[in-house]
Design an enzyme around this catalytic site. Structure first.
Site, PDB file in Angstrom:
ATOM      1  N   LYS A   1      20.101  34.441   2.678  1.00  0.00           N
ATOM      2  CA  LYS A   1      20.391  33.966   1.320  1.00  0.00           C
ATOM      3  C   LYS A   1      20.820  35.091   0.397  1.00  0.00           C
ATOM      4  O   LYS A   1      21.628  34.884  -0.501  1.00  0.00           O
ATOM      5  CB  LYS A   1      19.178  33.237   0.741  1.00  0.00           C
ATOM      6  CG  LYS A   1      18.961  31.881   1.387  1.00  0.00           C
ATOM      7  CD  LYS A   1      18.131  30.965   0.524  1.00  0.00           C
ATOM      8  CE  LYS A   1      18.028  29.594   1.164  1.00  0.00           C
ATOM      9  NZ  LYS A   1      16.957  28.785   0.619  1.00  0.00           N
TER      10      LYS A   1
ATOM     11  N   LYS B   1      23.024  25.494  11.712  1.00  0.00           N
ATOM     12  CA  LYS B   1      22.035  24.509  11.286  1.00  0.00           C
ATOM     13  C   LYS B   1      22.651  23.504  10.319  1.00  0.00           C
ATOM     14  O   LYS B   1      23.471  23.882   9.483  1.00  0.00           O
ATOM     15  CB  LYS B   1      20.909  25.287  10.567  1.00  0.00           C
ATOM     16  CG  LYS B   1      19.613  24.565  10.418  1.00  0.00           C
ATOM     17  CD  LYS B   1      18.607  25.442   9.691  1.00  0.00           C
ATOM     18  CE  LYS B   1      19.001  25.637   8.233  1.00  0.00           C
ATOM     19  NZ  LYS B   1      17.989  26.267   7.395  1.00  0.00           N
TER      20      LYS B   1
ATOM     21  N   LYS C   1      22.053  21.696   3.524  1.00  0.00           N
ATOM     22  CA  LYS C   1      22.499  21.139   2.247  1.00  0.00           C
ATOM     23  C   LYS C   1      23.658  21.945   1.673  1.00  0.00           C
ATOM     24  O   LYS C   1      24.443  21.442   0.890  1.00  0.00           O
ATOM     25  CB  LYS C   1      21.363  21.219   1.215  1.00  0.00           C
ATOM     26  CG  LYS C   1      20.143  20.384   1.527  1.00  0.00           C
ATOM     27  CD  LYS C   1      18.986  20.763   0.589  1.00  0.00           C
ATOM     28  CE  LYS C   1      17.682  20.135   1.046  1.00  0.00           C
ATOM     29  NZ  LYS C   1      16.491  20.641   0.393  1.00  0.00           N
TER      30      LYS C   1
HETATM   31  P1  TYM Z   1      13.746  22.896   2.728  1.00  0.00           P
HETATM   32  O1  TYM Z   1      13.682  22.219   1.416  1.00  0.00           O
HETATM   33  O2  TYM Z   1      14.919  23.780   3.016  1.00  0.00           O
HETATM   34  O3  TYM Z   1      13.681  21.831   3.896  1.00  0.00           O
HETATM   35  C1  TYM Z   1      12.697  20.813   3.927  1.00  0.00           C
HETATM   36  C2  TYM Z   1      12.215  20.591   5.354  1.00  0.00           C
HETATM   37  O4  TYM Z   1      13.314  20.196   6.181  1.00  0.00           O
HETATM   38  C3  TYM Z   1      13.348  21.029   7.338  1.00  0.00           C
HETATM   39  N1  TYM Z   1      14.755  21.203   7.723  1.00  0.00           N
HETATM   40  C4  TYM Z   1      15.226  20.946   8.958  1.00  0.00           C
HETATM   41  N2  TYM Z   1      14.625  20.473  10.069  1.00  0.00           N
HETATM   42  C5  TYM Z   1      15.405  20.288  11.164  1.00  0.00           C
HETATM   43  N3  TYM Z   1      16.739  20.563  11.183  1.00  0.00           N
HETATM   44  C6  TYM Z   1      17.383  21.040  10.099  1.00  0.00           C
HETATM   45  N4  TYM Z   1      18.700  21.281  10.115  1.00  0.00           N
HETATM   46  C7  TYM Z   1      16.614  21.246   8.903  1.00  0.00           C
HETATM   47  N5  TYM Z   1      16.917  21.700   7.655  1.00  0.00           N
HETATM   48  C8  TYM Z   1      15.769  21.666   6.957  1.00  0.00           C
HETATM   49  C9  TYM Z   1      12.732  22.341   6.887  1.00  0.00           C
HETATM   50  O5  TYM Z   1      12.266  23.096   7.990  1.00  0.00           O
HETATM   51  C10 TYM Z   1      11.617  21.860   5.991  1.00  0.00           C
HETATM   52  O6  TYM Z   1      10.473  21.500   6.758  1.00  0.00           O
HETATM   53  N6  TYM Z   1      10.578  26.738   2.273  1.00  0.00           N
HETATM   54  C11 TYM Z   1      10.660  25.302   2.493  1.00  0.00           C
HETATM   55  C12 TYM Z   1       9.924  24.485   1.444  1.00  0.00           C
HETATM   56  C13 TYM Z   1       8.499  24.856   1.224  1.00  0.00           C
HETATM   57  C14 TYM Z   1       7.423  24.556   2.105  1.00  0.00           C
HETATM   58  C15 TYM Z   1       6.250  25.069   1.441  1.00  0.00           C
HETATM   59  C16 TYM Z   1       7.321  23.924   3.342  1.00  0.00           C
HETATM   60  C17 TYM Z   1       7.993  25.499   0.151  1.00  0.00           C
HETATM   61  N7  TYM Z   1       6.637  25.625   0.276  1.00  0.00           N
HETATM   62  C18 TYM Z   1       4.994  24.959   2.029  1.00  0.00           C
HETATM   63  C19 TYM Z   1       6.052  23.823   3.935  1.00  0.00           C
HETATM   64  C20 TYM Z   1       4.902  24.335   3.261  1.00  0.00           C
HETATM   65  C21 TYM Z   1      12.118  24.907   2.425  1.00  0.00           C
HETATM   66  O7  TYM Z   1      12.919  25.564   1.815  1.00  0.00           O
HETATM   67  O8  TYM Z   1      12.375  23.699   2.991  1.00  0.00           O
END
Ligand code: TYM
Length: 355
Positions: free
Chosen positions: A115, A217, A220
């Site tokens: 990022k 991957k 978004k």
């Molecule tokens: P975020 O918002 O990017 O994504 C949310 C969840 O979706 C999963 N994900 C995927 N799984 C499979 N294939 C993909 N292409 C894919 N893209 C996204 C992510 O692994 C995630 O589970 N840092 C985290 C948010 C967060 C969080 C936390 C998660 C903040 N605090 C505490 C767990 C516990 C994030 O940016 O997810």
């Protein structure tokens, strides 16, 4: 001394549309875990300002992720659904964790490197400290299990490192206060306050890939909308995107080994298996030897069947803003009470006077 009470926590950022990766890698697992665990699901709005501070539509994005949680089947009465900013104890614990974690740990995070890009000096300090806030999200509830996609694995390892260092640094104090749980770390037994959280990363869709490039991957932020299926896409859009999905000229193999070096085929088989709630082996037993021209329409039909009801429910719930806000307010109050109970003890452990 007791052990840690099983508790599930996870979060999703309110940035951009939710896509099939978020749904299969995370949200659908959130729904399933409600049967066996107490769960806390959070829209992590504070995380979304780390990469870009100004978002014109942050409140509507936060409500939209909340609506997706509810539409997918999360029960906000039995469990807790809220947005992070409502519970300032997340940020308070993150500050303490900023003093636990080492800069070297943060610099090694691949998500930070991706990022921040080449101009690392110019990334926000929040982006560097992001995993520390993520650890705080989880540990402010002393959560034991975290369902996520594969891309969050490194952040969860760091969460364990932070918990272990805190437990270790404050073991004597935690023991004196009599609020710890006896834990074995290596060949030592100590009084831990924070659990070493288990990631839950399982099943055929822990890493859903772009429909345009099986080595990237699904995300978004991909500029091509054809690369992902959004949770809000209608049946025509879903069918079109699957039809246009990149493939190779070979028919589908009948066994797992045949997917090697065929990232697009592997991705579509994984998506099918996850949507059908079966294994990749079962999908290949059914479609092995068939061409993509036969597989793709079956996949499109399955995707529409599974996703269209969620999209419709999301639209229905989103139209009732007062309801969504009431869920977040109520969830925030309940989460806040739990988080404050943890923070009272953390302040005591660290030596911060608060009364
Ligand atoms: P975020 O918002 O990017 O994504 C949310 C969840 O979706 C999963 N994900 C995927 N799984 C499979 N294939 C993909 N292409 C894919 N893209 C996204 C992510 O692994 C995630 O589970 N840092 C985290 C948010 C967060 C969080 C936390 C998660 C903040 N605090 C505490 C767990 C516990 C994030 O940016 O997810």
């Amino acid at each position: 001394m007791s052990s840690f009470k099983p508790l599930v926590f996870s979060g999703v950022q309110p940035t951009g549309n939710l896509h099939l990766g978020n749904y299969l890698g995370a949200i659908r697992k959130f729904v399933a875990l409600q049967e066996s665990h107490d769960c806390i699901y959070c829209v992590v709005d504070l995380h979304s300002i780390t990469a870009q501070l100004v978002h014109d539509d942050l409140p509507s994005q936060t409500r939209s992720i909340t609506a997706a949680f509810l539409a997918a089947g999360i029960d906000p009465e039995k469990h807790i659904v809220f947005n992070q900013a409502r519970v300032p104890q997340h940020a308070e614990l993150a500050w303490i964790f900023n003093c636990v974690a080492r800069i070297g740990w943060m610099n090694r995070m691949t998500q930070f490197k991706d990022k921040a890009g080449k101009d690392r000096e110019n990334a926000s300090l929040g982006l560097l400290a992001y995993p520390s806030l993520m650890a705080a999200d989880i540990l402010v509830y002393r959560a034991t299990h975290v369902p996520v996609g594969d891309d969050q694995k490194q952040h969860l390892e760091l969460t364990r490192d932070i918990a272990a260092k805190f437990n270790n640094d404050f073991s004597r104090r935690i023991g004196e206060l009599g609020i710890g749980v006896e834990m074995t770390m290596g060949d030592e037994t100590l009084n831990g306050f924070f659990p070493l959280t288990e990631p839950l990363i399982e099943g055929p869709a822990t890493r859903v890939m772009s429909l345009r490039d099986g080595t990237k991957k699904m995300s978004k932020s991909d500029p091509s909308d054809l690369s992902r299926i959004n949770l809000t896409d209608d049946a025509d859009a879903i069918a079109k995107k699957i039809k246009k999905a990149k493939t190779d000229p070979e028919p589908l193999p009948s066994e797992l080994a045949g997917l090697k070096d065929r990232p697009e085929a592997e991705n579509l088989v994984g998506i099918y298996a996850a949507l059908a709630e079966t294994s990749r082996e079962a999908v290949m037993a059914e479609f092995g030897g068939r061409q993509f021209s036969a597989f793709k329409p079956a996949l499109a039909e399955l995707a529409v069947e599974k996703l269209a009801p969620v999209a419709a429910e999301m639209r229905r719930i989103s139209a009732d803003r007062a309801y969504v806000d009431a869920v977040l307010r109520d969830g925030g109050e309940r989460a806040g009470a739990l988080a404050e109970a943890t923070m009272k003890q953390v302040r005591e452990i660290v030596g911060l006077l608060d009364d």
